[in-house]
Scaffold this active site. Structure first.
Site, PDB file in Angstrom:
ATOM      1  N   ARG A  80      34.582  50.376  40.052  1.00 43.28           N
ATOM      2  CA  ARG A  80      35.605  49.401  39.668  1.00 43.28           C
ATOM      3  C   ARG A  80      36.886  49.616  40.464  1.00 43.28           C
ATOM      4  O   ARG A  80      37.560  48.659  40.857  1.00 43.28           O
ATOM      5  CB  ARG A  80      35.886  49.498  38.161  1.00 43.28           C
ATOM      6  CG  ARG A  80      36.874  48.455  37.649  1.00 43.28           C
ATOM      7  CD  ARG A  80      36.965  48.483  36.134  1.00 43.28           C
ATOM      8  NE  ARG A  80      37.802  47.408  35.623  1.00 43.28           N
ATOM      9  CZ  ARG A  80      38.985  47.587  35.040  1.00 43.28           C
ATOM     10  NH1 ARG A  80      39.474  48.803  34.873  1.00 43.28           N
ATOM     11  NH2 ARG A  80      39.682  46.563  34.606  1.00 43.28           N
ATOM     12  N   HIS A  84      38.603  46.690  42.604  1.00 39.18           N
ATOM     13  CA  HIS A  84      39.972  46.258  42.354  1.00 39.18           C
ATOM     14  C   HIS A  84      40.887  46.562  43.539  1.00 39.18           C
ATOM     15  O   HIS A  84      41.925  45.916  43.692  1.00 39.18           O
ATOM     16  CB  HIS A  84      40.507  46.911  41.082  1.00 39.18           C
ATOM     17  CG  HIS A  84      40.014  46.244  39.835  1.00 39.18           C
ATOM     18  ND1 HIS A  84      40.738  46.234  38.655  1.00 39.18           N
ATOM     19  CD2 HIS A  84      38.883  45.547  39.577  1.00 39.18           C
ATOM     20  CE1 HIS A  84      40.065  45.567  37.733  1.00 39.18           C
ATOM     21  NE2 HIS A  84      38.932  45.144  38.265  1.00 39.18           N
ATOM     22  N   ASP A  85      40.518  47.519  44.343  1.00 38.55           N
ATOM     23  CA  ASP A  85      41.276  47.792  45.559  1.00 38.55           C
ATOM     24  C   ASP A  85      41.043  46.692  46.593  1.00 38.55           C
ATOM     25  O   ASP A  85      41.989  46.102  47.121  1.00 38.55           O
ATOM     26  CB  ASP A  85      40.872  49.150  46.140  1.00 38.55           C
ATOM     27  CG  ASP A  85      41.602  49.479  47.430  1.00 38.55           C
ATOM     28  OD1 ASP A  85      42.835  49.285  47.481  1.00 38.55           O
ATOM     29  OD2 ASP A  85      40.949  49.928  48.396  1.00 38.55           O
ATOM     30  N   VAL A  88      42.674  42.957  46.503  1.00 39.94           N
ATOM     31  CA  VAL A  88      44.118  42.719  46.571  1.00 39.94           C
ATOM     32  C   VAL A  88      44.571  42.560  48.024  1.00 39.94           C
ATOM     33  O   VAL A  88      44.696  41.454  48.527  1.00 39.94           O
ATOM     34  CB  VAL A  88      44.900  43.828  45.838  1.00 39.94           C
ATOM     35  CG1 VAL A  88      46.396  43.561  45.875  1.00 39.94           C
ATOM     36  CG2 VAL A  88      44.426  43.906  44.379  1.00 39.94           C
ATOM     37  N   GLY A  90      42.823  43.957  50.566  1.00 37.45           N
ATOM     38  CA  GLY A  90      41.708  44.491  51.329  1.00 37.45           C
ATOM     39  C   GLY A  90      41.444  45.933  50.929  1.00 37.45           C
ATOM     40  O   GLY A  90      42.167  46.518  50.109  1.00 37.45           O
ATOM     41  N   ASP A  92      42.021  49.172  51.236  1.00 34.02           N
ATOM     42  CA  ASP A  92      43.017  50.014  51.903  1.00 34.02           C
ATOM     43  C   ASP A  92      43.575  51.106  51.001  1.00 34.02           C
ATOM     44  O   ASP A  92      44.575  51.747  51.329  1.00 34.02           O
ATOM     45  CB  ASP A  92      44.168  49.153  52.431  1.00 34.02           C
ATOM     46  CG  ASP A  92      44.909  48.406  51.314  1.00 34.02           C
ATOM     47  OD1 ASP A  92      44.521  48.552  50.126  1.00 34.02           O
ATOM     48  OD2 ASP A  92      45.869  47.682  51.629  1.00 34.02           O
ATOM     49  N   GLU A 106      49.989  49.332  41.817  1.00 37.57           N
ATOM     50  CA  GLU A 106      48.974  48.420  41.298  1.00 37.57           C
ATOM     51  C   GLU A 106      48.327  48.964  40.028  1.00 37.57           C
ATOM     52  O   GLU A 106      47.694  48.219  39.279  1.00 37.57           O
ATOM     53  CB  GLU A 106      47.907  48.164  42.369  1.00 37.57           C
ATOM     54  CG  GLU A 106      48.421  47.389  43.562  1.00 37.57           C
ATOM     55  CD  GLU A 106      47.422  47.320  44.709  1.00 37.57           C
ATOM     56  OE1 GLU A 106      46.204  47.465  44.459  1.00 37.57           O
ATOM     57  OE2 GLU A 106      47.857  47.127  45.859  1.00 37.57           O
ATOM     58  N   ASN A 112      44.669  46.523  35.599  1.00 35.16           N
ATOM     59  CA  ASN A 112      44.442  47.963  35.741  1.00 35.16           C
ATOM     60  C   ASN A 112      45.090  48.830  34.674  1.00 35.16           C
ATOM     61  O   ASN A 112      44.574  49.906  34.339  1.00 35.16           O
ATOM     62  CB  ASN A 112      44.946  48.428  37.114  1.00 35.16           C
ATOM     63  CG  ASN A 112      44.248  47.735  38.263  1.00 35.16           C
ATOM     64  OD1 ASN A 112      43.050  47.498  38.230  1.00 35.16           O
ATOM     65  ND2 ASN A 112      45.010  47.398  39.303  1.00 35.16           N
ATOM     66  N   PRO A 181      39.530  38.922  39.705  1.00 37.94           N
ATOM     67  CA  PRO A 181      38.918  38.085  38.664  1.00 37.94           C
ATOM     68  C   PRO A 181      39.071  38.722  37.286  1.00 37.94           C
ATOM     69  O   PRO A 181      39.081  39.946  37.146  1.00 37.94           O
ATOM     70  CB  PRO A 181      37.443  38.040  39.077  1.00 37.94           C
ATOM     71  CG  PRO A 181      37.451  38.308  40.543  1.00 37.94           C
ATOM     72  CD  PRO A 181      38.573  39.280  40.761  1.00 37.94           C
ATOM     73  N   HIS A 211      27.895  45.378  36.227  1.00 38.64           N
ATOM     74  CA  HIS A 211      28.106  45.497  34.786  1.00 38.64           C
ATOM     75  C   HIS A 211      26.833  45.909  34.066  1.00 38.64           C
ATOM     76  O   HIS A 211      26.730  45.774  32.854  1.00 38.64           O
ATOM     77  CB  HIS A 211      28.642  44.190  34.220  1.00 38.64           C
ATOM     78  CG  HIS A 211      30.104  44.006  34.501  1.00 38.64           C
ATOM     79  ND1 HIS A 211      30.818  42.919  34.077  1.00 38.64           N
ATOM     80  CD2 HIS A 211      30.982  44.794  35.157  1.00 38.64           C
ATOM     81  CE1 HIS A 211      32.083  43.038  34.473  1.00 38.64           C
ATOM     82  NE2 HIS A 211      32.201  44.161  35.129  1.00 38.64           N
ATOM     83  N   ASP A 263      26.204  46.864  29.053  1.00 42.65           N
ATOM     84  CA  ASP A 263      24.771  46.618  28.968  1.00 42.65           C
ATOM     85  C   ASP A 263      24.251  47.308  27.713  1.00 42.65           C
ATOM     86  O   ASP A 263      24.191  48.540  27.664  1.00 42.65           O
ATOM     87  CB  ASP A 263      24.068  47.176  30.212  1.00 42.65           C
ATOM     88  CG  ASP A 263      22.557  47.013  30.169  1.00 42.65           C
ATOM     89  OD1 ASP A 263      22.023  46.568  29.139  1.00 42.65           O
ATOM     90  OD2 ASP A 263      21.907  47.343  31.177  1.00 42.65           O
TER      91      ASP A 263
END
Length: 347
Positions: A80, A84-85, A88, A90, A92, A106, A112, A181, A211, A263
């Site tokens: 994750r 999430h990196d 935003v 790219g 990085d 962030e 986050n 998202p 997920h 799950d």
């Protein structure tokens, strides 16, 4: 939580934003981004550290394996972080930066804060890699390697990770609030966010399959249990038996931070049960279930395919992870190789 998706992944708490572009601007964006992806594919290499840090993949894998022994959630949490990196600025490692006089982290963005985790494991990995290969391996590449190790060690596919990313000198908290998202969004908005970073519908469904392990907080799906879309009733796409189970886990007066398995069948294993769950109306997040329950959506046939063929899902997932890892990497002399993933060098 991949969640988030996919990895929204994995214990989401996010705001709801959509993206819209004028037609001409969208064409320019797609053409420009296609050129960027081609360029980045050429710059990243699976053998990037072959001579400078040949054991880096093995070292990262060992550290993730050790972390999994005491925390079954950590694999989902690490993938994750990578997701999430990348969404935003790219891939990085901007998500790893702490607040400073010049940086708004962030980590404190809505997707986050109080949910992103695994930073300590990344720091441990970085420390070990620095001992072997000082100043060589970027934090961005560590995130990509840790994501692959997390999946393969949990029973999922393995892939050769393209490497050579460098680390950012800044963060983008505002971008994190709008680009990632969320679990509350409809399929149209989520598809737009994937498209904005050069990922297609197949990537969306494949990456959502992350997920298949991990947890999500009650606050990311409790609206589906009691007052979906302001109706005062549960989400009609929720399996009725599953609904009762979730209401017991997440009572209306309960803590929004209580965790539920993404799950319900194999919560710590990486397999294709996630897609079978969607067919049974047992997708935990709205953003999950809409992949299958949105009438006429092109995602439905992909869900059906992955549900019946785990090998097809694994192959597609590995390629989509490579695609995601190619989002706007810093290479060459751009950015830096951070010595401490939490802060830029010299700060």
């Amino acid at each position: 939580m991949l969640t988030c998706y996919a990895f929204w992944a994995l214990a989401h708490d996010q705001t709801n934003h959509g993206l819209a572009f004028p037609t001409d601007s969208l064409i320019v964006l797609v053409v420009s981004f296609s050129a960027l992806i081609i360029q980045s594919n050429a710059q990243l290499s699976t053998t990037f550290y072959a001579s400078t840090c040949p054991n880096v993949s093995t070292n990262v894998r060992s550290a993730v394996q050790q972390a999994l022994q005491s925390d079954s959630r950590i694999g989902a949490s690490l993938i994750r972080l990578h997701f999430h990196d990348c969404f935003v600025n790219g891939c990085d490692a901007s998500i790893l930066l702490d607040d400073s006089g010049s940086i708004q982290s962030e980590k404190n963005a809505a997707p986050n804060v109080n949910s992103a985790r695994g930073f300590d494991v990344v720091d441990t990995i970085k420390s070990g890699v620095e001992s072997s290969c000082p100043g060589v391996v970027s934090c961005a590449d560590i995130l990509a390697l840790a994501a692959e190790a997390s999946v393969s060690l949990s029973g999922g596919p393995s892939w050769n990770v393209p490497l050579g990313r460098r680390d950012s000198l800044n963060a983008n908290q505002a971008g994190a609030n709008t680009s990632i998202p969320t679990p509350f969004e409809g399929l149209t908005n989520i598809t737009s966010k994937f498209s904005a970073v050069g990922l297609n519908t197949n990537d969306l469904v494949s990456l959502s399959g992350a997920h298949t392990f991990g947890r999500a907080q009650c606050r990311t799906f409790s609206n589906r249990l009691y007052n979906f879309s302001g109706t005062g009733n549960p989400d009609p796409t929720l399996n009725s038996t599953y609904l009762v189970t979730l209401q017991q886990t997440c009572p209306q007066s309960g803590s929004g931070s209580t965790l539920s398995n993404l799950d319900p069948t194999t919560p710590d294993g990486f397999d294709n049960d996630y897609f079978k769950n969607l067919q049974n109306n047992q997708g935990l997040l709205q953003s999950d279930q809409e992949l299958f329950s949105t009438t006429g959506a092109s995602t439905v046939s992909i869900v059906n395919s992955f549900s019946s063929n785990q090998s097809a899902f694994f192959e597609s997932f590995a390629q989509s992870m490579i695609n995601m890892g190619n989002i706007s990497p810093l290479t060459g002399t751009s950015g830096e190789i951070r010595l401490d993933c939490k802060k830029v060098n010299g700060s």
